[in-house]
Design an enzyme around this catalytic site. Structure first.
Site, short mmCIF file in Angstrom:
data_model
loop_
_atom_site.label_atom_id
_atom_site.label_comp_id
_atom_site.label_asym_id
_atom_site.label_seq_id
_atom_site.Cartn_x
_atom_site.Cartn_y
_atom_site.Cartn_z
N ASP A 1 49.09 44.53 35.26
CA ASP A 1 48.78 45.36 34.11
C ASP A 1 49.78 46.53 34.09
OD1 ASP A 1 47.24 46.29 31.94
OD2 ASP A 1 45.87 47.38 33.23
N ARG B 1 33.45 36.88 37.13
CA ARG B 1 34.50 36.21 37.92
C ARG B 1 34.32 34.70 37.92
NH1 ARG B 1 37.30 40.16 40.88
NH2 ARG B 1 36.08 41.93 41.61
N GLU C 1 48.96 37.16 42.83
CA GLU C 1 48.22 38.16 42.05
C GLU C 1 47.60 37.51 40.82
OE1 GLU C 1 46.53 40.60 41.95
OE2 GLU C 1 47.66 42.46 41.73
N ASP C 2 46.45 38.02 40.42
CA ASP C 2 45.78 37.49 39.23
C ASP C 2 46.43 38.00 37.95
OD1 ASP C 2 44.95 40.09 39.72
OD2 ASP C 2 42.81 39.66 39.61
N PHE D 1 41.66 43.29 27.48
CA PHE D 1 41.01 43.22 28.78
C PHE D 1 40.40 41.84 28.93
CE2 PHE D 1 38.09 43.90 32.23
CZ PHE D 1 38.87 44.67 33.07
#
Ligand code: IMP
Ligand code: MG
Length: 178
Positions: free
Chosen positions: A104, A166, A100-101, A153
């Site tokens: 959150d 990205r 997973e990046d 963010f």
């Protein structure tokens, strides 16, 4: 809007190497060529992290990709998760590592875990490049964490804001104002 560098390409590369070493060590005596580790990458954000990580994995592994949608074109999670692409190969009785990046709220991973656990893998662990613990709504236990970050963010290195940024080689904080 403006972008301020938060983690440089070098800082990311160094930490990816550390994570790969931890993964190699953890699975060394667990997986075999006959029963390789199944790496499940969550599209799209985690693909760049996956590409860098997998090239430093020295244990037998295969790669699968799943796609879920949890974010609209906004910076807030909808809390709803939809599966758009599933694994091709069965994960039953295999060691599985989810790539997973960023975690959150934890809502998307929580749903993914429920879905994959129902298929009875031998083990199911998570590696995430980034974790924002201050935002957590679901308690997910994460075996390997790259960086713990505050509630900002972030974009770049696979992470997007409304599908953009990205391609940035570094991770930056996205500031809507200014
Ligand atoms: P969660 O369900 O709230 O844990 O969020 C899951 C997904 O939202 C992540 O895998 C990312 O794709 C996206 N996301 C969460 N925070 C950020 C961020 O700071 N930048 C870009 N994407 C994010
Ligand atoms: Mg993601």
């Amino acid at each position: 809007m403006s972008i301020s560098t938060y983690l440089s390409a070098k800082q990311i590369a160094d930490q990816v190497q550390v994570l790969a070493q931890q993964i190699n060590q953890f699975y060394q005596n667990r997986v075999t060529a006959e029963q390789p580790l199944i790496l499940i990458t969550i599209l799209k954000g985690s693909t760049i992290f996956y590409a860098d990580l997998v090239r430093q994995v020295t244990i037998p592994c295969i790669s699968e990709f799943i796609s879920i949608s949890s974010y609209g074109n906004d910076t807030e999670s909808s809390g709803q998760v939809r599966f758009e692409l599933d694994t091709r190969q069965s994960i039953t009785r295999s060691h599985v590592l989810i790539i997973e990046d960023i975690i959150d709220t934890g809502n998307s991973l929580h749903t993914v875990l429920q879905h994959l656990r129902a298929r009875h893998p031998l083990s199911l662990e998570i590696v995430t490049l980034l974790s924002k613990p201050d935002r957590r709504q679901q308690d997910v236990s994460v075996k390997f964490i790259g960086f713990i970050i505050p509630d900002h963010f972030v974009i770049g290195y696979g992470l997007d804001y409304a599908e953009r940024y990205r391609e940035l080689p570094y991770i930056g904080i996205y500031n809507e104002e200014k």
